[in-house]
Design a protein around this motif. Structure first.
Motif, PDB file in Angstrom:
ATOM      1  N   PRO A 424       0.823  -1.220   0.000  1.00  0.00           N
ATOM      2  CA  PRO A 424       0.000   0.000   0.000  1.00  0.00           C
ATOM      3  C   PRO A 424       0.852   1.263   0.000  1.00  0.00           C
ATOM      4  N   PHE A 425       0.243   2.367  -0.370  1.00  0.00           N
ATOM      5  CA  PHE A 425       0.944   3.646  -0.479  1.00  0.00           C
ATOM      6  C   PHE A 425       1.467   4.148   0.861  1.00  0.00           C
ATOM      7  N   SER A 426       0.968   3.624   1.954  1.00  0.00           N
ATOM      8  CA  SER A 426       1.328   4.173   3.270  1.00  0.00           C
ATOM      9  C   SER A 426       2.715   3.764   3.743  1.00  0.00           C
ATOM     10  N   GLN A 427       3.324   2.765   3.093  1.00  0.00           N
ATOM     11  CA  GLN A 427       4.624   2.269   3.558  1.00  0.00           C
ATOM     12  C   GLN A 427       5.765   2.859   2.749  1.00  0.00           C
ATOM     13  N   PRO A 428       6.780   3.404   3.425  1.00  0.00           N
ATOM     14  CA  PRO A 428       7.940   3.957   2.702  1.00  0.00           C
ATOM     15  C   PRO A 428       8.835   2.861   2.155  1.00  0.00           C
ATOM     16  N   LEU A 429       9.833   3.262   1.392  1.00  0.00           N
ATOM     17  CA  LEU A 429      10.817   2.316   0.889  1.00  0.00           C
ATOM     18  C   LEU A 429      11.664   1.761   2.035  1.00  0.00           C
ATOM     19  N   PRO A 430      12.068   0.494   1.946  1.00  0.00           N
ATOM     20  CA  PRO A 430      13.059  -0.012   2.898  1.00  0.00           C
ATOM     21  C   PRO A 430      14.431   0.587   2.583  1.00  0.00           C
ATOM     22  N   PRO A 431      15.425   0.400   3.455  1.00  0.00           N
ATOM     23  CA  PRO A 431      16.784   0.857   3.121  1.00  0.00           C
ATOM     24  C   PRO A 431      17.200   0.324   1.753  1.00  0.00           C
ATOM     25  N   SER A 432      17.596   1.213   0.843  1.00  0.00           N
ATOM     26  CA  SER A 432      17.881   0.806  -0.535  1.00  0.00           C
ATOM     27  C   SER A 432      18.655   1.899  -1.247  1.00  0.00           C
ATOM     28  N   SER A 433      19.449   1.491  -2.219  1.00  0.00           N
ATOM     29  CA  SER A 433      20.230   2.437  -3.016  1.00  0.00           C
ATOM     30  C   SER A 433      19.322   3.381  -3.797  1.00  0.00           C
ATOM     31  N   PHE A 434      18.143   2.914  -4.174  1.00  0.00           N
ATOM     32  CA  PHE A 434      17.200   3.734  -4.933  1.00  0.00           C
ATOM     33  C   PHE A 434      16.854   5.032  -4.193  1.00  0.00           C
ATOM     34  N   GLN A 435      16.925   5.002  -2.876  1.00  0.00           N
ATOM     35  CA  GLN A 435      16.627   6.214  -2.111  1.00  0.00           C
ATOM     36  C   GLN A 435      17.557   7.365  -2.489  1.00  0.00           C
ATOM     37  N   ARG A 436      18.790   7.056  -2.849  1.00  0.00           N
ATOM     38  CA  ARG A 436      19.725   8.122  -3.224  1.00  0.00           C
ATOM     39  C   ARG A 436      19.367   8.737  -4.580  1.00  0.00           C
ATOM     40  N   PHE A 437      18.770   7.975  -5.476  1.00  0.00           N
ATOM     41  CA  PHE A 437      18.273   8.547  -6.729  1.00  0.00           C
ATOM     42  C   PHE A 437      17.107   9.484  -6.448  1.00  0.00           C
ATOM     43  N   LEU A 438      16.236   9.067  -5.528  1.00  0.00           N
ATOM     44  CA  LEU A 438      15.077   9.892  -5.200  1.00  0.00           C
ATOM     45  C   LEU A 438      15.472  11.182  -4.499  1.00  0.00           C
ATOM     46  N   ARG A 439      16.593  11.177  -3.790  1.00  0.00           N
ATOM     47  CA  ARG A 439      17.063  12.421  -3.170  1.00  0.00           C
ATOM     48  C   ARG A 439      17.426  13.458  -4.225  1.00  0.00           C
ATOM     49  N   ALA A 440      17.796  12.974  -5.433  1.00  0.00           N
ATOM     50  CA  ALA A 440      18.172  13.894  -6.509  1.00  0.00           C
ATOM     51  C   ALA A 440      16.957  14.380  -7.292  1.00  0.00           C
ATOM     52  N   ARG A 441      16.021  13.464  -7.554  1.00  0.00           N
ATOM     53  CA  ARG A 441      14.817  13.836  -8.310  1.00  0.00           C
ATOM     54  C   ARG A 441      13.813  12.693  -8.265  1.00  0.00           C
ATOM     55  N   PRO A 442      12.542  12.956  -8.556  1.00  0.00           N
ATOM     56  CA  PRO A 442      11.525  11.895  -8.537  1.00  0.00           C
ATOM     57  C   PRO A 442      11.636  10.991  -9.753  1.00  0.00           C
ATOM     58  N   ILE A 443      12.297   9.858  -9.585  1.00  0.00           N
ATOM     59  CA  ILE A 443      12.502   8.884 -10.655  1.00  0.00           C
ATOM     60  C   ILE A 443      11.628   7.666 -10.365  1.00  0.00           C
ATOM     61  N   PRO A 444      10.906   7.148 -11.348  1.00  0.00           N
ATOM     62  CA  PRO A 444      10.101   5.946 -11.110  1.00  0.00           C
ATOM     63  C   PRO A 444      10.997   4.760 -10.764  1.00  0.00           C
ATOM     64  N   GLY A 445      10.575   3.970  -9.786  1.00  0.00           N
ATOM     65  CA  GLY A 445      11.382   2.820  -9.415  1.00  0.00           C
ATOM     66  C   GLY A 445      10.683   1.880  -8.469  1.00  0.00           C
ATOM     67  N   VAL A 446      11.189   0.656  -8.432  1.00  0.00           N
ATOM     68  CA  VAL A 446      10.679  -0.394  -7.541  1.00  0.00           C
ATOM     69  C   VAL A 446      11.874  -1.108  -6.926  1.00  0.00           C
ATOM     70  N   VAL A 447      11.740  -1.451  -5.634  1.00  0.00           N
ATOM     71  CA  VAL A 447      12.756  -2.240  -4.938  1.00  0.00           C
ATOM     72  C   VAL A 447      12.163  -3.605  -4.645  1.00  0.00           C
ATOM     73  N   LEU A 448      12.810  -4.647  -5.135  1.00  0.00           N
ATOM     74  CA  LEU A 448      12.334  -6.021  -4.988  1.00  0.00           C
ATOM     75  C   LEU A 448      12.938  -6.633  -3.727  1.00  0.00           C
ATOM     76  N   GLN A 449      12.094  -7.094  -2.794  1.00  0.00           N
ATOM     77  CA  GLN A 449      12.552  -7.660  -1.532  1.00  0.00           C
ATOM     78  C   GLN A 449      11.728  -8.888  -1.174  1.00  0.00           C
ATOM     79  N   ASP A 450      12.286  -9.727  -0.272  1.00  0.00           N
ATOM     80  CA  ASP A 450      11.528 -10.890   0.186  1.00  0.00           C
ATOM     81  C   ASP A 450      10.750 -10.608   1.465  1.00  0.00           C
ATOM     82  N   HIS A 451      10.732  -9.354   1.934  1.00  0.00           N
ATOM     83  CA  HIS A 451       9.987  -9.002   3.140  1.00  0.00           C
ATOM     84  C   HIS A 451       8.894  -7.993   2.807  1.00  0.00           C
TER      85      HIS A 451
END
Length: 695
Positions: A424-451
């Motif tokens: 759901p939209f209410s949960q933020p991203l887990p710790p991930s490298s993608f977060q550093r891209f988002l700090r620069a600009r809003p880039i579409p992305g998905v982080v694949l995890q087993d949790h």
């Protein structure tokens, strides 16, 4: 004078001590202590050097220091094997022979006990933890509960409600021990004959019987791990910078920035010389982190936290090699393997910084979307979870592209033993490298995890996040070569993940959907990589894929995933670089000289801008011992994984990682007997005088 018995203790650093030798050793220890009038203090004891000692070392950042260290000459204390937490009173209050060097079995290596020892450190000389040969039943993580919480995208500026793990505590078992400071050394000891010697020495000489104090001689231990740097990164870097003006530049350096190299490649070669924006180039970034850590230096197996993700991405890249050459998709796929992510996203923040400043082969405007492969080795009911950023998805165009990426992933999973769940939209991203891209600009992305929410990984950034934890096991009586080739259940499951990732990337890049079902990862390749990274890097397959002069990178142990320092990249970076080149590149029929000179022939001046060339030693043909080397041409490159803070000399930066590692001169441990109170000080002084010199 009586004649001592003749027996020779085995003190080799490479040979193990058998039981008769252990008994003989202690006979000798006692004999040398009491036989002979007028003997010097050196003649009254024998030092037994410990073969396998791994220290906790000092790290520093913008605000403080963490880790452990000894005095300049090492810390010496009377051995005490802690049997329970209640037994701490002997160490902290009632014992008559402080300071104590405390031996902990692994179940007692807890935050509660360590903090009590820290608070009573005037009576504690150090701690040695016996690492078990099998994993504990209960989970334990020395990392924090909220990894990298200050350098991700969720800040007071971006969305305060999601900062500091306010919504989801990602690592609930995190004790934070790896981020504490201890003013005494803490070592890890391997469960082997060294620990047998220690336990026997304690039982024979130091253990209190019926409440009575033990009598001399007492068994003592010295741990040496003095760290040169103090305070914080700004302080140690200023000292190190001043050393460049000394008569011996570099010799007075006290710390080094944690740094390494990122490894990257693309399905369509990019001109690496012409950096910055590439007109008409649209790039899908497929990312994974490489590094890991634990409480102890150079013990970083990272099986679930890192290896599962980057092996899946390597296997996916291999699965895409042929189809992206035969039917190239409109968008390029850029594989990025980031180093130093454990320490505030060093590698990803550097790549984003370089892209933003036109110092990379593409810039941020070229990025279409990002798919990051995280922890994927512990799937429950074959489910993987698609994590996205709810803040950037408030932008309708970003949200639309994320939905298309999710659709690509669902198409990639069709027909495979992989179920995907969207959050759901209410949960933020887990710790991930993608977060550093988002700090620069809003880039579409998905982080694949087993949790789905908190980590499935019960040993995050721990020495127990290893092959055993991923259930990598082999039938009994197999040779090393047979194990290398044996496809484990874990490899089979991870191959499904890699196939799904490869198919999804091809669809996301705009590839021909009719070819999707023909894209398959190779389980044999996956099982070899898992063996090489988590069991033994010195194996026949890894040997074939590297140059002959680089065999020293391989070892009869798992690959160490700890990040390197400036000018000293890690063995992991080297192995991933050559693996990626062999998995995605092609063999070219050119001479070794031309290959090493980055050219197809003597007149070639252009291909080096688009390709890299690597000469590897290859395999020996049947009935021969001479290897047949060959040249691999690929798009694989290395780029800097040094935090921008050090280029900018912003050692107190809040935007970038500022982690440094202290230098040290020697790491060692040894035990000996102390004959009396009068000799204890002499033992300590001599320990200082005879300590191992730096190499």
């Amino acid at each position: 004078m009586s004649t001592p018995p003749v027996c020779v203790p085995l003190l080799s650093r490479t040979r193990k001590m058998d039981s008769p030798s252990i008994n003989c050793l202690f006979h000798l220890l006692v004999c040398w202590l009491f036989v002979g009038v007028g003997c010097s203090s050196v003649e009254k004891k024998i030092y037994v050097h410990l073969n396998y000692t791994l220290p906790c070392v000092r790290l520093l950042n913008a605000t403080h220091q963490i880790g452990c260290q000894s005095h300049l000459s090492g810390n010496v204390g009377v051995l005490h094997v802690l049997e329970s937490e209640e037994n701490l009173d002997w160490v902290l209050r009632s014992g008559l022979n402080p300071p104590y060097l405390v031996i902990l079995e692994s179940p007692l290596f807890t935050r509660s006990i360590l903090m009590k020892l820290k608070n009573g450190s005037s009576r504690v000389a150090g701690v040695a933890v016996v690492a078990p040969s099998t994993n504990p039943l209960e989970g334990a993580s020395p990392h924090t509960k909220c990894p990298n919480e200050n350098t991700g995208v969720y800040t007071e500026k971006y969305d305060p409600s999601m900062a500091h793990c306010n919504v989801t505590v990602w690592n609930p078992l995190g004790s934070g021990l790896s981020y504490e400071e201890f003013d005494f050394p803490i070592f890890s000891l391997k469960e082997d004959n060294d620990t047998q010697v220690i336990r026997q020495c304690y039982m024979d000489h130091n253990r209190a019987v019926n409440g009575s104090a033990p009598q001399h001689p007492l068994c003592a231990m010295q741990l040496l791990s003095h760290m040169s740097a103090v305070s914080d990164t700004a302080t140690c870097m200023r000292r190190s910078d001043l050393s460049s003006f000394s008569l011996s530049p570099g010799l007075d350096t006290v710390c080094d920035p944690l740094a390494d190299k990122n490894v990257w490649a693309s399905t369509r070669p990019l001109n690496n010389t012409a950096q910055g924006h590439k007109q008409g180039e649209s790039v899908v970034v497929a990312a994974a982190r490489l590094d890991s850590r634990s409480f102890f230096f150079d013990v970083a197996p990272g099986a679930e936290s890192s290896v599962s993700g980057f092996v899946a991405l390597l296997a996916a890249a291999h699965a895409l090699r042929n189809v992206t050459q035969e039917a190239p998709p409109p968008r390029n796929i850029l594989y990025a393997f980031f180093q130093g992510e454990t320490f505030d996203y060093i590698g990803s923040s550097r790549m984003v910084y370089d892209m933003d400043n036109k110092h990379f082969a593409v810039d941020l405007d070229n990025i279409h979307s990002v798919l990051e492969i995280g922890q994927v080795g512990l799937r429950v009911n074959s489910t993987l979870w698609l994590h996205s950023d709810p803040v950037s998805r408030k932008n309708s165009s970003v949200d639309g592209e994320v939905k298309k990426l999710v659709e690509s992933l669902n198409l990639g999973a069709a027909g495979l033993d992989v179920s995907l769940g969207e959050l759901p939209f209410s949960q933020p991203l887990p710790p991930s490298s993608f977060q550093r891209f988002l700090r620069a600009r809003p880039i579409p992305g998905v982080v694949l995890q087993d949790h789905q929410s908190s980590f499935t990984n019960r040993f995050y950034e721990s020495m127990f996040d290893n092959a055993e934890y991923l259930n990598i096991s082999y039938p009994p009586n197999m040779t090393a070569e047979q194990q290398l080739q044996f496809v484990t259940d874990t490899a089979t499951a991870l191959t499904e993940v890699a196939t799904m990732v490869a198919r999804s990337l091809y669809v996301q890049a705009g590839g021909d959907d009719g070819r999707r079902s023909s894209i398959n990862a190779d389980p044999q390749m996956v099982t070899r990589m898992l063996y090489g990274f988590l069991v033994r890097s010195n194996n026949s397959w890894f040997q074939q894929l590297i140059p002959s002069e680089s065999m020293g990178f391989l070892a009869d142990r798992p690959t160490n995933l700890y990040v390197g320092v400036v000018q000293q990249p890690s063995e992991l970076t080297f192995l991933v670089q050559y693996l990626l080149a062999n998995l995605t590149g092609t063999t070219v029929n050119i001479t070794q000289e031309n290959c090493r000179n980055q050219r197809e022939d003597e007149q070639d001046q252009t291909n080096k801008h688009m390709f890299s060339y690597m000469w590897v030693q290859g395999a020996a043909p049947p009935n021969s011992t001479k290897r047949e080397g060959f040249c691999t041409r690929s798009s694989v490159r290395l780029s800097s994984a040094l935090s921008p803070a050090f280029d900018l000399h912003e050692y107190t930066s809040k935007d970038y990682s500022t982690w440094t590692e202290s230098r040290w001169k020697s790491i060692s441990g040894r035990i000996f007997l102390v004959a009396s109170h009068e000799l204890e000080n002499g033992s300590i002084e001599e320990a200082a005088a005879t300590r191992t010199k730096p190499t």
